[in-house]
Design a protein around this motif. Structure first.
Motif, PDB file in Angstrom:
ATOM      1  N   TYR A 196      -3.999 -11.561 -21.846  1.00 27.81           N
ATOM      2  CA  TYR A 196      -3.263 -10.915 -20.640  1.00 27.81           C
ATOM      3  C   TYR A 196      -2.239 -11.699 -20.269  1.00 27.81           C
ATOM      4  O   TYR A 196      -1.204 -11.485 -20.200  1.00 27.81           O
ATOM      5  CB  TYR A 196      -4.181 -10.679 -19.442  1.00 27.81           C
ATOM      6  CG  TYR A 196      -3.607 -10.163 -18.045  1.00 27.81           C
ATOM      7  CD1 TYR A 196      -3.540  -8.741 -18.073  1.00 27.81           C
ATOM      8  CD2 TYR A 196      -3.141 -10.914 -17.443  1.00 27.81           C
ATOM      9  CE1 TYR A 196      -2.756  -8.335 -16.675  1.00 27.81           C
ATOM     10  CE2 TYR A 196      -2.686 -10.516 -15.961  1.00 27.81           C
ATOM     11  CZ  TYR A 196      -2.344  -9.292 -16.118  1.00 27.81           C
ATOM     12  OH  TYR A 196      -1.792  -8.611 -14.757  1.00 27.81           O
ATOM     13  N   TRP A 197      -2.383 -13.238 -20.060  1.00 30.85           N
ATOM     14  CA  TRP A 197      -1.285 -14.118 -19.714  1.00 30.85           C
ATOM     15  C   TRP A 197      -0.644 -14.441 -20.759  1.00 30.85           C
ATOM     16  O   TRP A 197       0.818 -14.571 -20.709  1.00 30.85           O
ATOM     17  CB  TRP A 197      -1.868 -15.196 -19.206  1.00 30.85           C
ATOM     18  CG  TRP A 197      -2.634 -15.068 -17.904  1.00 30.85           C
ATOM     19  CD1 TRP A 197      -3.960 -15.080 -17.450  1.00 30.85           C
ATOM     20  CD2 TRP A 197      -1.950 -14.694 -16.662  1.00 30.85           C
ATOM     21  NE1 TRP A 197      -4.164 -14.915 -16.000  1.00 30.85           N
ATOM     22  CE2 TRP A 197      -3.005 -14.645 -15.527  1.00 30.85           C
ATOM     23  CE3 TRP A 197      -0.566 -14.422 -16.396  1.00 30.85           C
ATOM     24  CZ2 TRP A 197      -2.700 -14.273 -14.326  1.00 30.85           C
ATOM     25  CZ3 TRP A 197      -0.442 -13.975 -15.084  1.00 30.85           C
ATOM     26  CH2 TRP A 197      -1.604 -13.795 -14.143  1.00 30.85           C
ATOM     27  N   HIS A 223       1.994 -11.559 -20.925  1.00 31.72           N
ATOM     28  CA  HIS A 223       2.702 -11.596 -19.631  1.00 31.72           C
ATOM     29  C   HIS A 223       3.875 -12.737 -20.127  1.00 31.72           C
ATOM     30  O   HIS A 223       5.099 -12.487 -19.822  1.00 31.72           O
ATOM     31  CB  HIS A 223       2.302 -12.175 -18.449  1.00 31.72           C
ATOM     32  CG  HIS A 223       1.728 -11.130 -17.663  1.00 31.72           C
ATOM     33  ND1 HIS A 223       2.727 -10.005 -17.220  1.00 31.72           N
ATOM     34  CD2 HIS A 223       0.559 -10.257 -17.108  1.00 31.72           C
ATOM     35  CE1 HIS A 223       2.269  -9.141 -16.302  1.00 31.72           C
ATOM     36  NE2 HIS A 223       0.922  -9.370 -16.366  1.00 31.72           N
ATOM     37  N   ARG A 241       6.675 -11.509 -22.558  1.00 33.87           N
ATOM     38  CA  ARG A 241       7.401 -10.844 -21.983  1.00 33.87           C
ATOM     39  C   ARG A 241       8.356 -11.556 -21.157  1.00 33.87           C
ATOM     40  O   ARG A 241       9.981 -11.354 -21.178  1.00 33.87           O
ATOM     41  CB  ARG A 241       6.797  -9.511 -21.261  1.00 33.87           C
ATOM     42  CG  ARG A 241       6.008  -8.540 -21.928  1.00 33.87           C
ATOM     43  CD  ARG A 241       5.363  -7.559 -21.115  1.00 33.87           C
ATOM     44  NE  ARG A 241       6.130  -6.616 -20.337  1.00 33.87           N
ATOM     45  CZ  ARG A 241       6.481  -5.577 -21.271  1.00 33.87           C
ATOM     46  NH1 ARG A 241       5.981  -5.155 -22.228  1.00 33.87           N
ATOM     47  NH2 ARG A 241       7.235  -4.665 -20.253  1.00 33.87           N
ATOM     48  N   ALA A 284      -0.536  -5.386 -18.588  1.00 39.82           N
ATOM     49  CA  ALA A 284       0.315  -6.379 -19.288  1.00 39.82           C
ATOM     50  C   ALA A 284       1.342  -6.111 -20.357  1.00 39.82           C
ATOM     51  O   ALA A 284       2.146  -6.597 -20.785  1.00 39.82           O
ATOM     52  CB  ALA A 284      -0.355  -7.508 -19.790  1.00 39.82           C
TER      53      ALA A 284
END
Length: 414
Positions: free
Chosen positions: A292-293, A296, A299, A335
């Motif tokens: 998930y991170w 992120h 992006r 995400a």
């Protein structure tokens, strides 16, 4: 009256001209701009050439940083004919297929078997016709299954087409070489020591093969053994660029296994040059949070296209339930993930030993074959310029065998 005399135009020497990219543009985003050789040495015309510590040459480095051209469409032969209808409907799987193979009969396939056979042919055709590219397997979580995913994906592609190499892009020697089915004679340090010659136009594909290990499924592996039999080497951005320059010269589909440090130059180089990103996520909260991170961060750092087109591979683990899978899919979709695939748990892959594609469970081979076909489609979409914008479909997220509806509430993200 005397005839007018017309002067002859000075001929243009095309060999003295070269191309540069518009200043400030990202790789592959701008059309080439013509620069005359007289102006080529000025600071305003071109920037400094890329570092080339391994002597592979600027031409090879440029080829390694630009997408390879898509293969030309196959030309049908003069004597190509469609198979007879009766043969096309003949059962080739299940008990009818076994009876047909054993006794030479022509039992027809059921509608379900015909649909399965059609899907299998479509997957095989997609894999065989996949364009050249670089597939990067990435996750910051150790034990997420990056190395098994890289080897299995390369094995599927290698069993259907040539020119497939899985190589270890970890900043320190990883486990790719030790988990491959066959042990390799050479390592990354050997390739780098001969990179200048291997990347030159005089080197033959067979010369590179001496540094790689051909696997039973048809692909090749490049890594570094952990038993001390090969010289270890710290892999950075320059090493990745040199290895890719060599491989691009002789192969056309690379599957890159990466490490866990997302700040390492090798990791950033691999992700920055990925034509397709595959993110394995075991059905565990810690692995899902790491993915998930990572998405992120990609992006936020300008890799929106890479993150939007990334394919999340949900890997079953013992004891995981559907509710957890649903929640993981929801959060990763928040995400920006829009492409999901699944593979089952396989004790052979989880055991940490060598991975022989022929020895894994049939369900695992089928799932990775489906994954390879979808990755091939992703590569084809990118090659054609059809990429995701990062906006998720309103109706949910397609997976290999289901849908992931988007049900994310405020404050519920990891």
């Amino acid at each position: 009256m005397s005839e007018p005399v017309y002067g002859r135009e000075t001929p243009v020497n095309l060999r003295s001209q070269r191309l540069r990219r518009a200043a400030g543009s990202n790789q592959g985003d701008a059309d080439p701009v013509e620069v005359d050789a007289a102006d080529a040495d000025t600071d305003t015309a071109v920037g400094p050439p890329p570092a080339d510590p391994y002597g592979v040459g600027q031409e090879a480095l440029a080829a390694a940083t630009q997408p390879a051209p898509a293969p030309a469409a196959a030309v049908p032969g003069l004597f190509d004919e469609a198979a007879p209808a009766a043969t096309a409907e003949q059962a080739r799987s299940g008990w009818r297929g076994r009876v047909n193979a054993a006794m030479g009969l022509h039992l027809r396939a059921t509608p379900t078997e015909r649909d399965a056979a059609t899907s299998e042919r479509a997957r095989r055709a997609a894999i065989q016709s996949s364009p050249p590219g670089v597939v990067v397997i990435a996750s910051p979580k150790g034990g997420a299954g990056k190395t098994p995913t890289a080897l299995m994906l390369a094995a599927v592609f290698g069993s259907h087409r040539r020119g497939v190499v899985a190589w270890d892009g970890c900043e320190s020697p990883g486990t790719l070489a030790d988990r491959a089915a066959l042990r390799q004679p050479g390592g990354i340090a050997d390739v780098l020591a001969s990179a200048g010659r291997l990347a030159s136009g005089q080197a033959a594909a067979a010369e590179l093969a001496a540094y790689l290990t051909a696997q039973p499924a048809g692909h090749e592996v490049l890594g570094t053994a952990l038993d001390g039999s090969q010289d270890p080497i710290a892999v950075g951005a320059d090493e990745c660029a040199a290895v890719m320059a060599v491989l691009r010269r002789h192969r056309d589909l690379m599957v890159v296994d990466t490490g866990n440090n997302t700040y390492a130059p090798a990791w950033r180089w691999a992700v920055g040059h990925a034509d397709q990103l595959v993110v394995p996520v075991p059905l565990r909260v810690d692995a899902a949070k790491a993915a998930y991170w990572m998405l992120h961060r990609l992006r936020a750092e300008g890799y929106e296209e890479t993150a939007a087109a990334a394919r999340v591979l949900l890997v079953a683990v013992p004891g995981a339930d559907g509710a957890l899978e649903q929640r993981i899919a929801e959060q990763l979709s928040a995400a920006g993930a829009t492409r999901f695939s699944r593979v089952p748990y396989d004790s052979l892959l989880a055991a940490g030993g060598r991975i022989d594609f022929g020895q894994v469970a049939p369900a695992t081979r089928a799932a990775f074959t489906d994954l390879a076909a979808r990755v091939a489609g992703d590569l084809a979409a990118r090659a054609s310029g059809s990429v995701l914008t990062g906006r998720a479909p309103a109706g949910g997220y397609s997976s290999s065998d289901g849908e992931f509806p988007r049900i994310v509430t405020e404050g519920d993200a990891w």
